[in-house]
Motif scaffolding. Structure first.
Motif, PDB file in Angstrom:
ATOM      1  N   TYR A  74       0.961  -1.151  -0.051  1.00  0.00           N
ATOM      2  CA  TYR A  74      -0.085   0.094  -0.027  1.00  0.00           C
ATOM      3  C   TYR A  74       0.889   1.288  -0.058  1.00  0.00           C
ATOM      4  N   TYR A  75       1.650   1.196   1.018  1.00  0.00           N
ATOM      5  CA  TYR A  75       2.628   2.464   0.990  1.00  0.00           C
ATOM      6  C   TYR A  75       3.632   2.359  -0.367  1.00  0.00           C
ATOM      7  N   SER A  76       4.004   1.602  -0.737  1.00  0.00           N
ATOM      8  CA  SER A  76       4.945   1.485  -1.933  1.00  0.00           C
ATOM      9  C   SER A  76       4.231   2.116  -3.182  1.00  0.00           C
ATOM     10  N   ASN A  77       2.703   1.557  -3.228  1.00  0.00           N
ATOM     11  CA  ASN A  77       1.988   2.337  -4.454  1.00  0.00           C
ATOM     12  C   ASN A  77       1.561   3.785  -4.142  1.00  0.00           C
ATOM     13  N   MET A  78       1.172   3.958  -2.774  1.00  0.00           N
ATOM     14  CA  MET A  78       0.722   5.287  -2.774  1.00  0.00           C
ATOM     15  C   MET A  78       1.855   6.247  -2.696  1.00  0.00           C
ATOM     16  N   MET A  79       3.337   5.966  -2.355  1.00  0.00           N
ATOM     17  CA  MET A  79       4.216   7.076  -2.358  1.00  0.00           C
ATOM     18  C   MET A  79       4.891   7.131  -3.839  1.00  0.00           C
ATOM     19  N   SER A  80       4.685   6.191  -4.663  1.00  0.00           N
ATOM     20  CA  SER A  80       4.977   6.384  -6.077  1.00  0.00           C
ATOM     21  C   SER A  80       4.170   7.344  -6.844  1.00  0.00           C
ATOM     22  N   GLU A  81       3.015   7.781  -6.237  1.00  0.00           N
ATOM     23  CA  GLU A  81       1.914   8.496  -6.991  1.00  0.00           C
ATOM     24  C   GLU A  81       1.857   9.946  -6.308  1.00  0.00           C
ATOM     25  N   LEU A  82       2.657  10.039  -5.406  1.00  0.00           N
ATOM     26  CA  LEU A  82       2.449  11.338  -4.652  1.00  0.00           C
ATOM     27  C   LEU A  82       2.950  12.429  -5.732  1.00  0.00           C
ATOM     28  N   PHE A  89       0.746  12.982   3.562  1.00  0.00           N
ATOM     29  CA  PHE A  89      -0.164  11.584   3.120  1.00  0.00           C
ATOM     30  C   PHE A  89      -1.595  11.619   2.852  1.00  0.00           C
ATOM     31  N   PRO A  90      -2.174  11.099   1.764  1.00  0.00           N
ATOM     32  CA  PRO A  90      -3.581  11.274   1.776  1.00  0.00           C
ATOM     33  C   PRO A  90      -4.157  10.424   2.730  1.00  0.00           C
ATOM     34  N   PRO A  91      -5.644  10.557   3.231  1.00  0.00           N
ATOM     35  CA  PRO A  91      -6.129   9.591   4.161  1.00  0.00           C
ATOM     36  C   PRO A  91      -6.154   8.337   3.921  1.00  0.00           C
ATOM     37  N   HIS A  92      -5.699   7.364   4.908  1.00  0.00           N
ATOM     38  CA  HIS A  92      -5.509   6.004   4.720  1.00  0.00           C
ATOM     39  C   HIS A  92      -6.904   5.314   4.571  1.00  0.00           C
ATOM     40  N   PRO A  93      -7.317   4.316   3.840  1.00  0.00           N
ATOM     41  CA  PRO A  93      -8.379   3.580   3.929  1.00  0.00           C
ATOM     42  C   PRO A  93      -8.614   3.119   5.232  1.00  0.00           C
ATOM     43  N   LEU A  94      -9.885   2.808   5.613  1.00  0.00           N
ATOM     44  CA  LEU A  94     -10.121   2.160   7.043  1.00  0.00           C
ATOM     45  C   LEU A  94      -9.581   0.919   7.296  1.00  0.00           C
ATOM     46  N   ASP A  95      -9.837  -0.114   5.963  1.00  0.00           N
ATOM     47  CA  ASP A  95      -9.337  -1.394   6.045  1.00  0.00           C
ATOM     48  C   ASP A  95      -7.946  -1.510   6.291  1.00  0.00           C
ATOM     49  N   ILE A  96      -7.218  -0.581   5.353  1.00  0.00           N
ATOM     50  CA  ILE A  96      -5.622  -0.888   5.595  1.00  0.00           C
ATOM     51  C   ILE A  96      -5.058  -0.146   6.796  1.00  0.00           C
ATOM     52  N   GLN A  97      -5.847   0.789   7.640  1.00  0.00           N
ATOM     53  CA  GLN A  97      -5.449   1.619   8.826  1.00  0.00           C
ATOM     54  C   GLN A  97      -5.554   0.579   9.778  1.00  0.00           C
ATOM     55  N   ARG A  98      -6.907  -0.315   9.817  1.00  0.00           N
ATOM     56  CA  ARG A  98      -6.795  -1.135  10.926  1.00  0.00           C
ATOM     57  C   ARG A  98      -5.750  -2.135  10.776  1.00  0.00           C
ATOM     58  N   ALA A  99      -5.035  -2.573   9.905  1.00  0.00           N
ATOM     59  CA  ALA A  99      -4.116  -3.572   9.963  1.00  0.00           C
ATOM     60  C   ALA A  99      -2.567  -2.904  10.284  1.00  0.00           C
ATOM     61  N   PHE A 100      -2.546  -1.534  10.655  1.00  0.00           N
ATOM     62  CA  PHE A 100      -1.257  -0.882  10.981  1.00  0.00           C
ATOM     63  C   PHE A 100      -0.815  -1.500  12.408  1.00  0.00           C
ATOM     64  N   TYR A 101       0.196  -1.727  12.413  1.00  0.00           N
ATOM     65  CA  TYR A 101       1.011  -1.938  13.642  1.00  0.00           C
ATOM     66  C   TYR A 101       1.610  -0.784  14.278  1.00  0.00           C
ATOM     67  N   SER A 102       1.240  -0.761  15.868  1.00  0.00           N
ATOM     68  CA  SER A 102       1.858   0.465  16.587  1.00  0.00           C
ATOM     69  C   SER A 102       1.680   2.016  16.086  1.00  0.00           C
ATOM     70  N   ILE A 103       0.523   2.343  15.166  1.00  0.00           N
ATOM     71  CA  ILE A 103       0.508   3.504  14.527  1.00  0.00           C
ATOM     72  C   ILE A 103       0.985   4.611  15.576  1.00  0.00           C
ATOM     73  N   ASP A 104       1.454   5.684  14.944  1.00  0.00           N
ATOM     74  CA  ASP A 104       1.860   6.744  15.796  1.00  0.00           C
ATOM     75  C   ASP A 104       2.610   6.702  17.074  1.00  0.00           C
ATOM     76  N   PHE A 128       5.823   5.211  14.028  1.00  0.00           N
ATOM     77  CA  PHE A 128       5.336   4.190  13.166  1.00  0.00           C
ATOM     78  C   PHE A 128       4.247   4.967  12.161  1.00  0.00           C
ATOM     79  N   HIS A 129       4.350   4.599  11.046  1.00  0.00           N
ATOM     80  CA  HIS A 129       2.942   4.998  10.075  1.00  0.00           C
ATOM     81  C   HIS A 129       2.712   6.664   9.968  1.00  0.00           C
TER      82      HIS A 129
END
Length: 277
Positions: A74-82, A89-104, A128-129
């Motif tokens: 997700y980060y690889s594709n998102m950062m390549s399109e900045l 960063f643009p807002p993260h989709p909720l389903d992606i954000q729920r999988a983040f480990y140790s956010i902030d 993180f993130h």
């Protein structure tokens, strides 16, 4: 641009010539590059140069080894399109954000941006993130420099207090000139496509299905090309490491043989003096 590791010297019984290996990194890439960090007293630094009259920006984010491959992709594709002027960063989709480990949460790594010869531009902890942007690098520090600032920069990561989970820093380095060239090329490509595109009211249901299949096939081909480039990059890294280990092994064997020779000569002379031989 190159990556190098700063090593501290120590007292050893035998003297070994330690070399700092430099891995060449392209100034721009279709996808962000990744640095693996673990707790260490050594800084990992990136040195890069901005051509005169050009500018650059860096976007980076820290993720844990416990994050999933879907998060990495997700980060690889998102950062390549900045875009060039992006500052977050643009807002993260909720389903992606729920999988983040140790956010902030702080990961125990500090990042430092320096402009040569010794001007510190930024020094801050990583979370993180939490995306960090260094925009318009060519202008940074020009009002604080006592002399004409250098075009060389250094980006260092200090992992002395790094989390034991394992840390990956993903960063995207972009030159303004390359971004503008790519944007112009993309606009020309879109113009060429627009001339070839059939209007919506001209499509039949069969044509709609065919167009959908073509779009999916293009996405699959793009993903395969990305995986191919990543595999090639990993293969080059593995070959480089193998070559360094081989050279270091040869050096170690040579040192061992020299030391053995001197030890034999010394013992032989010693026993001769003692009339043991």
């Amino acid at each position: 641009m190159g990556i190098r590791t700063k090593l501290s010297s120590g007292a050893l019984v035998l003297f070994f010539a330690l070399r700092v290996f430099i891995v060449s990194i392209p100034k721009s890439s279709a996808h962000p590059l990744t640095i693996q960090l673990s707790k260490s007293k050594r800084d990992k630094c990136l040195e890069f140069d901005i051509p005169e009259g050009d500018d650059a920006r860096i976007a980076l984010v820290t993720i844990s080894d416990k994050d999933t491959e879907e998060t990495f992709d997700y980060y690889s594709n998102m950062m390549s399109e900045l875009d060039w002027d992006a500052f977050k960063f643009p807002p993260h989709p909720l389903d992606i954000q729920r999988a983040f480990y140790s956010i902030d949460l702080r990961c125990g790594v500090f990042v430092k941006l320096k402009r040569f010869p010794s001007l510190i531009l930024r020094h801050q902890p990583l979370k993180f993130h939490n995306g960090i942007f260094f925009n318009e690098l060519a202008k940074m520090g020009t009002n604080r420099a006592r002399q004409e600032p250098d075009t060389r920069f250094e980006l260092c990561f200090n992992p002395r207090s790094a989390s034991s989970d394992g840390i990956r820093v993903m960063f995207d380095f972009m030159l303004k000139s390359e971004y503008e060239d790519a944007k112009m090329e993309e606009e020309e490509k879109q113009d060429r496509k627009a001339k070839k595109v059939i209007k919506k009211h001209q499509f039949t249901p069969l044509e709609n299905n065919l167009q959908t299949s073509v779009n999916k096939a293009n996405r699959i081909v793009s993903s395969m090309r990305f995986m191919e480039s990543r595999e090639a990059r990993m293969r080059e890294t593995a070959e480089s490491i193998h070559s360094r280990i081989k050279h270091f092994s040869y050096l170690s064997i040579a040192v061992m043989l020299v030391v053995t020779f001197f030890q034999v000569v010394y013992l032989k002379n010693y026993f001769k003096k003692k009339k043991a031989l």
